[in-house]
Design a protein around this motif. Structure first.
Motif, short mmCIF file in Angstrom:
data_model
loop_
_atom_site.label_atom_id
_atom_site.label_comp_id
_atom_site.label_asym_id
_atom_site.label_seq_id
_atom_site.Cartn_x
_atom_site.Cartn_y
_atom_site.Cartn_z
N SER A 1 -19.82 -0.12 -9.71
CA SER A 1 -18.98 0.20 -8.56
C SER A 1 -17.67 -0.59 -8.62
CB SER A 1 -19.71 -0.13 -7.26
OG SER A 1 -19.82 -1.53 -7.09
N ASP A 2 -16.64 -0.03 -7.97
CA ASP A 2 -15.35 -0.72 -7.93
C ASP A 2 -15.49 -2.11 -7.33
OD1 ASP A 2 -14.20 1.60 -8.95
OD2 ASP A 2 -13.73 2.39 -6.96
N ARG B 1 -8.51 0.62 -13.04
CA ARG B 1 -9.02 -0.43 -12.16
C ARG B 1 -8.21 -1.71 -12.30
NH1 ARG B 1 -15.50 0.49 -13.31
NH2 ARG B 1 -16.04 1.20 -11.21
N GLU C 1 0.76 4.30 -2.62
CA GLU C 1 0.56 5.68 -2.17
C GLU C 1 1.65 6.60 -2.71
OE1 GLU C 1 -1.65 4.97 2.15
OE2 GLU C 1 0.54 4.93 2.03
N VAL D 1 -5.13 4.50 -4.91
CA VAL D 1 -5.16 3.87 -3.58
C VAL D 1 -6.52 3.26 -3.28
CG1 VAL D 1 -5.09 4.34 -1.10
CG2 VAL D 1 -3.27 5.20 -2.58
N SER D 2 -7.59 4.00 -3.57
CA SER D 2 -8.94 3.47 -3.30
C SER D 2 -9.21 2.21 -4.12
CB SER D 2 -9.98 4.54 -3.61
OG SER D 2 -11.29 4.03 -3.46
N LEU D 3 -8.81 2.22 -5.39
CA LEU D 3 -8.99 1.04 -6.25
C LEU D 3 -8.17 -0.14 -5.72
CD1 LEU D 3 -8.81 2.72 -9.79
CD2 LEU D 3 -10.85 1.92 -8.58
N TYR D 4 -6.96 0.13 -5.32
CA TYR D 4 -6.08 -0.91 -4.77
C TYR D 4 -6.73 -1.56 -3.54
CZ TYR D 4 -1.89 -2.74 -2.35
OH TYR D 4 -0.98 -3.53 -1.68
N LYS D 5 -7.30 -0.75 -2.67
CA LYS D 5 -7.95 -1.28 -1.46
C LYS D 5 -9.18 -2.11 -1.83
CE LYS D 5 -6.38 2.30 1.76
NZ LYS D 5 -6.79 3.46 2.60
N SER D 6 -9.98 -1.62 -2.76
CA SER D 6 -11.18 -2.37 -3.18
C SER D 6 -10.81 -3.70 -3.82
CB SER D 6 -12.00 -1.54 -4.18
OG SER D 6 -12.56 -0.40 -3.56
N LEU E 1 0.83 -1.20 0.00
CA LEU E 1 0.00 0.00 0.00
C LEU E 1 0.87 1.25 0.00
CD1 LEU E 1 -2.64 1.59 0.28
CD2 LEU E 1 -2.56 1.14 2.75
N GLY F 1 -5.01 -1.29 -10.43
CA GLY F 1 -5.22 -1.46 -8.99
C GLY F 1 -5.28 -2.92 -8.59
#
Length: 241
Positions: A213-214, A64, A10, A17-22, A6, A67
């Motif tokens: 949605s992701d 996406r 970053e 980052v949000s895509l990576y987390k999803s 992560l 990610g």
């Protein structure tokens, strides 16, 4: 553990980052946490795709996929094939310069042709074999319609079933269009009469793919991958972990 941390995402691609987390949530949900796999992106460059380049849908899909790839592959890059009547480009997208990357690639391409799946499939197969990798590969194959040569596409998919490649087709456009009947058929080709293992999936992202949605997109991208991994390992197509 993810292939790329992560903190590295970053640092190199904060917008992802949000895509990576999803993506991490979907992988864990599907029992794929810690898996190492190559990720490919195949993008339709036929004339009817013009609106999806213009409205950012293609760039959004590329982001996406990046990610997702960051969890599976540690090089921070995704090989990309653009196809229409022929192969329009073979290049890559990377975490470090992903923003606007699709627009920059397309600016150097010529006429948008028709839709020929098998040439793009051949390009992916060649790239994978040339890489010398023995890891499984997830191929995200985007299109907005059926191929001009249906028999060739089916033949390539069936031949590729003996390789560690899983083809996840994703449709852009009107879900009720007859254009996608062929992809549904391709997804359901019989095993083992036609192919040694079910090596493909298909889902439709609708007329505005950015509205998916992701979380849903990642669930659909990796939802059939675990079943294929089990079957491909049992047949020796993918080395046992």
């Amino acid at each position: 553990m993810a292939a790329i941390s992560l903190s590295k995402v970053e640092e190199t691609a904060p917008a992802l980052v949000s895509l990576y987390k999803s993506a991490g949530v979907s992988l864990a949900k599907n029992g794929l946490d810690g898996l190492r796999a190559a990720v490919y992106l195949v993008i339709d460059y036929s004339g009817s795709m013009k609106p999806y380049y213009k409205d950012g849908s293609v760039q959004a899909l590329a982001d996406r996929v990046l990610g997702l790839s960051a969890h599976l592959d540690d090089d921070g890059r995704v090989p990309v094939v653009f196809f229409s009547t022929d192969i329009d480009a073979e290049t890559d997208i990377a975490l470090a310069d992903h923003q606007g990357r699709i627009e920059r690639i397309v600016a150097g391409l010529g006429h948008m042709g028709r839709t020929s799946y098998h040439l793009a499939m051949d390009a992916v197969i060649d790239h994978y074999l040339d890489s010398g990798s023995r890891e499984p590969a997830l191929v995200v194959f985007q299109t907005d319609g059926g191929p001009i040569n249906k028999l060739a596409a089916e033949r390539y998919l069936c031949k590729a079933a003996r390789l560690p490649l899983f083809w996840q087709f994703i449709g852009f456009g009107d879900p009720s269009s007859k254009q996608f009947d062929y992809l549904r058929k391709l997804d359901e080709l019989s095993v083992p009469d036609k192919r040694v293992v079910d090596n493909a999936g298909f889902f439709h992202a609708g007329s505005d793919p950015r509205k998916v949605s992701d979380a849903e997109l990642y669930d659909r991208l990796v939802g059939e991958f675990p079943k294929w991994l089990v079957e491909a390992r049992a047949l020796g197509i993918v080395p046992r972990a």
